[in-house]
Motif scaffolding. Structure first.
Motif, PDB file in Angstrom:
ATOM      1  N   UNK A 193       0.840  -1.208   0.000  1.00  0.00           N
ATOM      2  CA  UNK A 193       0.000   0.000   0.000  1.00  0.00           C
ATOM      3  C   UNK A 193       0.874   1.257   0.000  1.00  0.00           C
ATOM      4  N   UNK A 194       1.916   1.277   0.857  1.00  0.00           N
ATOM      5  CA  UNK A 194       2.813   2.423   0.922  1.00  0.00           C
ATOM      6  C   UNK A 194       3.550   2.600  -0.397  1.00  0.00           C
ATOM      7  N   UNK A 195       4.010   1.485  -0.973  1.00  0.00           N
ATOM      8  CA  UNK A 195       4.753   1.559  -2.236  1.00  0.00           C
ATOM      9  C   UNK A 195       3.892   2.133  -3.359  1.00  0.00           C
ATOM     10  N   UNK A 196       2.626   1.748  -3.392  1.00  0.00           N
ATOM     11  CA  UNK A 196       1.728   2.227  -4.438  1.00  0.00           C
ATOM     12  C   UNK A 196       1.225   3.642  -4.165  1.00  0.00           C
ATOM     13  N   UNK A 197       1.089   4.004  -2.876  1.00  0.00           N
ATOM     14  CA  UNK A 197       0.503   5.288  -2.525  1.00  0.00           C
ATOM     15  C   UNK A 197       1.543   6.408  -2.432  1.00  0.00           C
ATOM     16  N   UNK A 198       2.810   6.007  -2.202  1.00  0.00           N
ATOM     17  CA  UNK A 198       3.849   7.011  -2.012  1.00  0.00           C
ATOM     18  C   UNK A 198       4.032   7.928  -3.238  1.00  0.00           C
ATOM     19  N   UNK A 199       3.988   7.418  -4.478  1.00  0.00           N
ATOM     20  CA  UNK A 199       4.122   8.325  -5.625  1.00  0.00           C
ATOM     21  C   UNK A 199       3.071   9.442  -5.648  1.00  0.00           C
ATOM     22  N   UNK A 200       1.873   9.152  -5.090  1.00  0.00           N
ATOM     23  CA  UNK A 200       0.848  10.204  -5.028  1.00  0.00           C
ATOM     24  C   UNK A 200       1.314  11.333  -4.120  1.00  0.00           C
ATOM     25  N   UNK A 201       1.831  10.973  -2.954  1.00  0.00           N
ATOM     26  CA  UNK A 201       2.346  11.985  -2.022  1.00  0.00           C
ATOM     27  C   UNK A 201       3.535  12.717  -2.641  1.00  0.00           C
ATOM     28  N   UNK A 202       4.446  11.938  -3.250  1.00  0.00           N
ATOM     29  CA  UNK A 202       5.641  12.543  -3.844  1.00  0.00           C
ATOM     30  C   UNK A 202       5.268  13.497  -4.983  1.00  0.00           C
ATOM     31  N   UNK A 203       4.265  13.114  -5.764  1.00  0.00           N
ATOM     32  CA  UNK A 203       3.839  13.967  -6.870  1.00  0.00           C
ATOM     33  C   UNK A 203       3.303  15.299  -6.383  1.00  0.00           C
ATOM     34  N   UNK A 204       2.440  15.247  -5.363  1.00  0.00           N
ATOM     35  CA  UNK A 204       1.911  16.492  -4.808  1.00  0.00           C
ATOM     36  C   UNK A 204       3.018  17.338  -4.197  1.00  0.00           C
ATOM     37  N   UNK A 205       3.944  16.690  -3.519  1.00  0.00           N
ATOM     38  CA  UNK A 205       5.037  17.405  -2.865  1.00  0.00           C
ATOM     39  C   UNK A 205       5.963  18.049  -3.901  1.00  0.00           C
ATOM     40  N   UNK A 206       6.220  17.335  -5.000  1.00  0.00           N
ATOM     41  CA  UNK A 206       7.135  17.862  -6.021  1.00  0.00           C
ATOM     42  C   UNK A 206       6.554  19.065  -6.752  1.00  0.00           C
ATOM     43  N   UNK A 207       5.234  19.174  -6.810  1.00  0.00           N
ATOM     44  CA  UNK A 207       4.619  20.305  -7.505  1.00  0.00           C
ATOM     45  C   UNK A 207       4.615  21.580  -6.673  1.00  0.00           C
ATOM     46  N   UNK A 208       4.689  21.457  -5.357  1.00  0.00           N
ATOM     47  CA  UNK A 208       4.604  22.623  -4.490  1.00  0.00           C
ATOM     48  C   UNK A 208       5.700  23.666  -4.745  1.00  0.00           C
ATOM     49  N   UNK A 209       7.002  23.268  -4.807  1.00  0.00           N
ATOM     50  CA  UNK A 209       8.037  24.304  -4.999  1.00  0.00           C
ATOM     51  C   UNK A 209       7.869  25.106  -6.286  1.00  0.00           C
ATOM     52  N   UNK A 210       7.607  24.423  -7.410  1.00  0.00           N
ATOM     53  CA  UNK A 210       7.462  25.142  -8.677  1.00  0.00           C
ATOM     54  C   UNK A 210       6.231  26.040  -8.664  1.00  0.00           C
ATOM     55  N   UNK A 211       5.144  25.548  -8.078  1.00  0.00           N
ATOM     56  CA  UNK A 211       3.938  26.367  -7.985  1.00  0.00           C
ATOM     57  C   UNK A 211       4.172  27.582  -7.091  1.00  0.00           C
ATOM     58  N   UNK A 212       4.882  27.365  -5.999  1.00  0.00           N
ATOM     59  CA  UNK A 212       5.167  28.475  -5.093  1.00  0.00           C
ATOM     60  C   UNK A 212       6.062  29.508  -5.786  1.00  0.00           C
ATOM     61  N   UNK A 213       7.062  29.024  -6.556  1.00  0.00           N
ATOM     62  CA  UNK A 213       7.955  29.937  -7.268  1.00  0.00           C
ATOM     63  C   UNK A 213       7.185  30.806  -8.245  1.00  0.00           C
ATOM     64  N   UNK A 214       6.334  30.173  -9.052  1.00  0.00           N
ATOM     65  CA  UNK A 214       5.539  30.932 -10.021  1.00  0.00           C
ATOM     66  C   UNK A 214       4.605  31.910  -9.321  1.00  0.00           C
ATOM     67  N   UNK A 215       4.024  31.461  -8.204  1.00  0.00           N
ATOM     68  CA  UNK A 215       3.122  32.338  -7.457  1.00  0.00           C
ATOM     69  C   UNK A 215       3.878  33.530  -6.881  1.00  0.00           C
ATOM     70  N   UNK A 216       5.087  33.269  -6.391  1.00  0.00           N
ATOM     71  CA  UNK A 216       5.898  34.344  -5.812  1.00  0.00           C
ATOM     72  C   UNK A 216       6.259  35.380  -6.886  1.00  0.00           C
ATOM     73  N   UNK A 217       6.634  34.911  -8.078  1.00  0.00           N
ATOM     74  CA  UNK A 217       6.992  35.836  -9.155  1.00  0.00           C
ATOM     75  C   UNK A 217       5.793  36.670  -9.587  1.00  0.00           C
ATOM     76  N   UNK A 218       4.611  36.054  -9.623  1.00  0.00           N
ATOM     77  CA  UNK A 218       3.406  36.809  -9.980  1.00  0.00           C
ATOM     78  C   UNK A 218       3.119  37.873  -8.923  1.00  0.00           C
ATOM     79  N   UNK A 219       3.301  37.509  -7.644  1.00  0.00           N
ATOM     80  CA  UNK A 219       3.098  38.493  -6.576  1.00  0.00           C
ATOM     81  C   UNK A 219       4.123  39.626  -6.678  1.00  0.00           C
ATOM     82  N   UNK A 220       5.350  39.288  -7.090  1.00  0.00           N
ATOM     83  CA  UNK A 220       6.372  40.318  -7.271  1.00  0.00           C
ATOM     84  C   UNK A 220       5.957  41.301  -8.358  1.00  0.00           C
ATOM     85  N   UNK A 221       5.404  40.769  -9.466  1.00  0.00           N
ATOM     86  CA  UNK A 221       4.902  41.650 -10.528  1.00  0.00           C
ATOM     87  C   UNK A 221       3.781  42.545 -10.016  1.00  0.00           C
ATOM     88  N   UNK A 222       2.885  41.968  -9.215  1.00  0.00           N
ATOM     89  CA  UNK A 222       1.783  42.758  -8.672  1.00  0.00           C
ATOM     90  C   UNK A 222       2.288  43.845  -7.733  1.00  0.00           C
TER      91      UNK A 222
END
Length: 488
Positions: A193-222
């Motif tokens: 279960x952990x082996x199959x479910x871990x990629x879901x957690x890892x996928x969500x976690x891996x998207x956070x930094x890039x999303x935060x970076x883009x969000x930060x740059x947009x806020x900088x423009x604003x």
């Protein structure tokens, strides 16, 4: 639809605010920089989309996945996974902000320089072509493009490093949690279960930094946009400003001194001029003597540092800008005709309710009607597409547009510099028949024999004044010397 509405409102507000800023703002910014500021309103869409459609949903999914881990494996494993993720995100955010401080100003600078290199070459294409500098501008563009791509490359390298670091963290966390569960004797089904479910957690976690970076740059423009919207125009209506009302056209400069922002030397020093209604007064002097500055002060593009300017005993600083500028018609030294607009749109600019007969009458008076009539579309012809005008014809259009306004005061900044002698004489003969006040600057002295008064400026100070004959009788005078040099 809601996002589009708010973007529309913010962009309109940015454009409207920019147009209302004073001349000193435009003297410190170039066109690509101003356009970039206005377009940062689009960052609002990015902030809303990233926040509502990506960042917050990712956080929610990550929280749900973490809760599943908590239910399945207990508090210790849950805390281990969360604490590891939090430590990584904190370190990543810290490194990101340090990198942002170094690279983001450079990215913005190289992006702006690339826009400048493009705009300058295309906007001044005639000079580029005739001076054989196409290769030179290609080199400038390539240099700006290489610098821009270099900063983008460094930014991409940081993103790759962040991705690799996150993958290593995910693998380390998965290995640590697997070893702990194995040591506890967790069943094979739970490990699977952990082996199959871990990629879901890892996928969500891996998207956070890039999303935060883009969000930060947009806020900088604003933030940049908000800082722009916070700029106040230096030339604006006073608290008790009133409309100018009907005027006779008397203009009075009383001890006017002026210095441009950032300059140590005064452009004008204690200038006193009194212009009677329905007379023509011309300013003469070498380049940089302050002629155009005096005209701009009357138009209140800038405010005097000391002294006052009055129209019919009313200080122009106590008048509303709208009523002041409606009472003055202006012909600039450089053509301000709008290309890809019809001749009709250009001539009625600022006088939108004028009748066709009034327009044709003025165009006949300035000698441009026949040229316009030569096109099949006549006054509906598009400037630069259906009908091309010489520099002199452009000046005639400028003069016609000013006269159509029927203002009591006409301000001319070297209005006939591109006209031939015969047309120039015809224009000044026509202007002399108008029952209005004319205040002008001129470098071609042949046009000044008919004016009521000539004021000679030298380094911001009035040296001489009088009509043409009086000044020519002044032996060794500045005007006599200038006229002799001009006529040689």
């Amino acid at each position: 639809m809601v996002t589009r509405f708010w973007i529309s409102q913010v962009r309109k507000a940015a454009f409207s605010h920019t147009l209302k800023l004073s001349s000193d703002f435009y003297s410190q910014k170039d066109l690509p920089e101003i356009i970039r500021i206005i377009h940062t309103a689009d960052s609002l869409s990015g902030v809303l989309d990233l926040s509502l459609l990506e960042f917050l949903p990712t956080l929610a999914r990550l929280a749900a996945a973490s809760f599943a881990i908590y239910v399945k494996f207990g508090a210790f494993i849950f805390c281990l996974a969360i604490s590891g993720s939090i430590v990584y995100l904190w370190l990543d955010n810290h490194a990101f902000h340090n990198n942002l401080k170094k690279t983001e100003p450079e990215r913005r600078c190289t992006d702006l320089e690339l826009s400048r290199a493009t705009n300058q070459a295309l906007e001044k294409h005639i000079i580029v072509e005739l001076f054989n500098t196409i290769t030179y501008h290609i080199g400038i563009y390539e240099h700006a493009l290489d610098a821009h791509l270099e900063t983008e490359s460094r930014w991409s390298q940081v993103a790759i490093y962040r991705s690799i670091s996150l993958q290593r963290l995910q693998r380390g966390l998965f290995f640590a949690i697997s070893m702990i569960l194995t040591h506890r004797g967790t069943s094979a089904e739970d490990i699977i279960f952990l082996t199959l479910y871990w990629p879901t957690i890892a996928g969500h976690l891996s998207r956070l930094p890039s999303q935060y970076t883009r969000l930060h740059l947009k806020f900088t423009d604003l933030k940049c946009l908000l800082a722009h919207l916070d700029i106040k125009p230096t030339i604006k209506d006073g608290e008790n400003a009133c409309d100018i009302g009907p005027i006779n056209g008397r203009i009075t400069f009383s001890d006017v001194s002026f210095r441009y922002l950032g300059q140590k030397k005064e452009t004008l020093k204690n200038v006193c001029i009194s212009i009677r209604p329905r007379t023509t007064v011309a300013l003469v002097g070498r380049s940089g003597s302050g002629k155009s500055t005096l005209l701009e002060l009357l138009l209140r593009r800038y405010d005097v540092n000391s002294g006052s300017i009055k129209i019919d005993s009313q200080d122009i600083r106590e008048l509303t800008l709208d009523s002041l500028r409606k009472s003055i018609a202006f012909v600039p030294s450089k053509s301000q005709i709008f290309h890809n607009w019809s001749i009709w749109q250009n001539l009625t600019y600022g006088s939108f309710d004028v009748h066709f007969e009034a327009i044709t009458e003025v165009c006949c008076a300035v000698g441009i009607h026949d040229k316009i009539s030569s096109s099949s579309k006549q006054y509906e012809s598009i400037v630069g597409r259906d009908l091309n005008f010489s520099d002199g014809e452009m000046q005639l259009l400028e003069i016609a547009r000013a006269l159509i306004r029927k203002a009591r005061i006409l301000v001319l900044d070297e209005p006939t510099s591109s006209l031939d002698a015969d047309t120039e004489a015809m224009i000044f003969e026509m202007l002399g028949k108008l029952n209005i006040t004319i205040f002008m600057s001129a470098n071609r002295l042949s046009s000044l024999k008919r004016v009521d008064e000539i004021i000679v400026l030298e380094q911001g100070v009035i040296k001489e004044r009088g009509n043409h004959n009086e000044l020519m009788e002044t032996h060794g005078g500045v005007y006599q010397r200038l006229y002799s040099q001009w006529s040689e």
